[in-house]
Design a protein around this motif. Structure first.
Motif, short mmCIF file in Angstrom:
data_model
loop_
_atom_site.label_atom_id
_atom_site.label_comp_id
_atom_site.label_asym_id
_atom_site.label_seq_id
_atom_site.Cartn_x
_atom_site.Cartn_y
_atom_site.Cartn_z
N LYS A 75 1.00 -1.38 -0.08
CA LYS A 75 -0.08 0.04 -0.18
C LYS A 75 0.83 1.19 -0.06
O LYS A 75 1.70 1.14 0.86
CB LYS A 75 -0.77 0.15 1.36
N ARG A 76 0.54 2.19 -0.62
CA ARG A 76 1.30 3.44 -1.03
C ARG A 76 0.60 4.69 -0.34
O ARG A 76 -0.56 4.78 -0.83
CB ARG A 76 1.70 3.67 -2.47
N ASP A 192 -3.87 7.70 -3.51
CA ASP A 192 -2.92 7.55 -2.42
C ASP A 192 -2.39 8.59 -1.96
O ASP A 192 -1.91 8.60 -0.62
CB ASP A 192 -1.65 6.89 -3.37
N THR A 197 -9.78 5.36 -1.81
CA THR A 197 -9.51 4.56 -2.83
C THR A 197 -9.96 5.19 -4.12
O THR A 197 -10.70 6.19 -4.22
CB THR A 197 -10.53 3.35 -2.83
N ASN A 198 -9.48 4.46 -5.28
CA ASN A 198 -9.77 5.29 -6.54
C ASN A 198 -11.37 5.38 -6.76
O ASN A 198 -11.95 6.05 -7.59
CB ASN A 198 -9.19 4.68 -7.70
N VAL A 199 -12.15 4.36 -6.25
CA VAL A 199 -13.31 4.39 -6.22
C VAL A 199 -14.13 5.70 -5.69
O VAL A 199 -15.05 6.34 -6.32
CB VAL A 199 -14.19 3.05 -5.54
N HIS A 200 -13.77 6.05 -4.42
CA HIS A 200 -13.98 7.24 -3.87
C HIS A 200 -13.56 8.73 -4.91
O HIS A 200 -14.31 9.59 -4.77
CB HIS A 200 -13.57 7.17 -2.45
N ASN A 202 -13.23 8.61 -7.88
CA ASN A 202 -14.31 8.77 -8.95
C ASN A 202 -15.51 9.13 -8.69
O ASN A 202 -16.03 10.10 -9.36
CB ASN A 202 -14.14 7.09 -9.58
N ARG A 203 -15.85 8.92 -7.54
CA ARG A 203 -17.39 9.48 -7.26
C ARG A 203 -17.22 10.95 -6.72
O ARG A 203 -18.22 11.77 -7.17
CB ARG A 203 -17.85 8.64 -5.87
N LYS A 206 -16.89 12.80 -9.89
CA LYS A 206 -18.18 12.94 -10.54
C LYS A 206 -18.97 13.94 -10.17
O LYS A 206 -19.75 14.74 -10.71
CB LYS A 206 -18.84 11.65 -10.75
N GLU A 210 -20.53 17.22 -11.73
CA GLU A 210 -22.03 17.55 -11.85
C GLU A 210 -22.48 18.68 -11.32
O GLU A 210 -23.36 19.65 -11.69
CB GLU A 210 -22.66 16.35 -11.14
N THR B 12 -24.31 5.85 -3.16
CA THR B 12 -23.18 5.99 -2.88
C THR B 12 -22.56 7.29 -3.56
O THR B 12 -21.53 7.98 -3.16
CB THR B 12 -22.24 5.13 -3.99
N LEU B 35 -19.42 -2.30 -8.96
CA LEU B 35 -19.04 -1.14 -9.48
C LEU B 35 -19.55 -1.06 -10.87
O LEU B 35 -19.44 -1.98 -11.74
CB LEU B 35 -17.45 -1.20 -9.54
N GLU B 38 -19.00 3.03 -14.99
CA GLU B 38 -18.29 4.35 -14.99
C GLU B 38 -16.76 4.13 -14.44
O GLU B 38 -16.03 4.75 -14.17
CB GLU B 38 -18.97 5.29 -14.28
N TYR B 39 -16.38 2.78 -13.82
CA TYR B 39 -15.27 2.56 -13.18
C TYR B 39 -14.34 1.93 -14.24
O TYR B 39 -13.27 1.59 -13.61
CB TYR B 39 -15.47 1.79 -12.00
N GLU B 42 -12.38 -1.45 -13.80
CA GLU B 42 -12.95 -2.15 -12.67
C GLU B 42 -14.37 -2.37 -12.71
O GLU B 42 -14.92 -3.01 -11.57
CB GLU B 42 -12.52 -1.48 -11.26
N PHE B 47 -16.95 -3.91 -4.44
CA PHE B 47 -16.10 -3.02 -3.68
C PHE B 47 -16.52 -3.17 -2.22
O PHE B 47 -17.96 -3.15 -1.94
CB PHE B 47 -16.23 -1.57 -4.12
N TYR B 59 -8.01 0.76 3.68
CA TYR B 59 -7.80 0.60 2.15
C TYR B 59 -8.78 -0.48 1.66
O TYR B 59 -8.38 -1.53 1.37
CB TYR B 59 -6.25 0.16 2.14
N PRO B 60 -10.01 -0.03 1.64
CA PRO B 60 -10.95 -1.29 1.39
C PRO B 60 -10.88 -2.02 -0.22
O PRO B 60 -10.44 -1.25 -0.89
CB PRO B 60 -12.42 -0.63 1.33
N LYS B 62 -11.22 -4.55 -3.39
CA LYS B 62 -12.11 -4.90 -4.66
C LYS B 62 -11.95 -6.41 -4.92
O LYS B 62 -10.72 -6.98 -4.54
CB LYS B 62 -12.22 -4.06 -5.79
#
Lengths: 248, 90
Positions: A75-76, A192, A197-200, A202-203, A206, A210, B12, B35, B38-39, B42, B47, B59-60, B62
């Protein structure tokens, strides 16, 4: 004597120091006379490793770099972003063993300046020593803000704060203007740095798009609503201690 | 140890996401989110939206599919058997 390109390299350092301190003509000239060896590095290339004992400092001339630590399972955590004019491993002048690594995030041009020459420079020019000291203190102030972001700001506020910070840092050295700045890093790099996370990431991006707060085009960030972005993140630029801040 | 999944939608961000509540012995231990497109690369992965007790992770991770997610959850819970066990559970 330094070559023409080296003089150009050191101009970047003068510009950076002049964004946070005032230099005399003599001090400016002394910096321009430093020897510097220029190199072009690929993205993701380590410049200094955790545990190294460097004998030179690295001045970023072009591209982006970051300080980081790797913890268990690879993990970085990115500790800071660096742009042209920064000397991210300046601490190696006085703290001999690196306690983190420094790497490029994009293709980057860097210049290496030997510690011996830097020591001689600051011994002869206390004003430059003070400017370097001020730079490391500003560095610490930035870390304090990142700590608050990591611990007490929402992902949305934290990212908004980082965008405001990056814009003003880039603007201070002439690399950004009109609320538009380069952002040549990936969502994983942002994640990082923000402890997300990259999921968060991305959200949040977005959501910001918007709400018409920002636009991201390729590797360019456009801040469409500076007031809203800085208000939502309670961004107060005092901690950057910029001497020369162009009107935002 | 047996896990039970229950489909749910989670808000979310700007859109609702297809998700699963994960229960172990009647206790909620995790929320997994599917997911969407749009990801990018991935899309389709699951997730760890939220993990409780030993599944809390800064660091959840996937997962490629729900089986992989459940394997990870089972392993983590087994490593901390006493942690967060519901009081009064038989």
């Amino acid at each position: 004597m330094p070559s023409t390109s080296d003089t150009h390299a050191l101009t970047m350092l003068v510009r950076k120091l002049e964004s946070i301190a005032i230099l005399s003509d003599e001090e400016r000239q002394a910096i321009l006379n430093l020897p510097a060896k220029t190199r072009v590095l690929q993205p993701g290339q380590d410049i200094v490793h955790d545990g190294d004992k460097p004998s030179q400092c690295c001045l970023i001339l072009k591209g982006w770099a970051c300080r980081y630590k790797i913890i268990g399972e690879g993990k970085r955590q990115i500790l800071s972003f660096h742009i042209a004019g920064d000397v991210p491993d300046l601490q190696s002048l006085h703290i001999h063993t690196m306690d983190h690594s420094l790497a490029t995030l994009t293709e980057a041009t860097v210049a290496f300046i030997p510690h011996d020459n830097l020591r001689e420079l600051i011994a002869q020019h206390p004003g430059i020593a003070a400017a370097f000291w001020r730079d490391t203190l500003v560095d610490a102030a930035i870390f304090r803000e990142w700590l608050i972001g990591m611990g007490r700001r929402s992902a949305y506020e934290h990212m908004a704060h980082l965008f405001c910070e990056l814009y003003l840092k880039l603007q201070a050295v002439g690399l950004a203007g009109s609320y538009c700045c380069p952002l040549p890093i990936t969502q994983v790099d942002l994640a990082d740095a923000l402890g997300l996370t990259n999921v968060h990431v991305n959200r949040v991006l977005k959501q910001m798009r918007e709400q018409s707060l920002i636009t991201l085009r390729g590797h360019t960030l456009v801040i469409e609503a500076w007031d809203e972005l800085s208000q939502v993140s309670e961004f107060d630029p005092t901690y950057l201690h910029l001497e020369k801040r162009a009107a935002a | 140890m047996s896990l039970r999944l229950q489909p749910i939608r989670v808000r979310t961000g700007s859109t609702d996401a297809e998700s699963q509540l994960v229960f172990e012995n009647g206790s909620l231990v995790a929320v997994l989110t599917h997911l969407s497109d749009e990801y990018g690369d991935e899309a389709g992965m699951w997730f760890l939206e939220a993990g409780f007790g030993p599944l809390d992770d800064p660091y959840p991770p996937k997962f490629a599919d729900l089986d992989e997610a459940q394997d990870w959850i089972t392993r983590k819970l087994a490593a901390f058997p006493a942690h967060g066990a519901a009081g009064g559970a038989p």
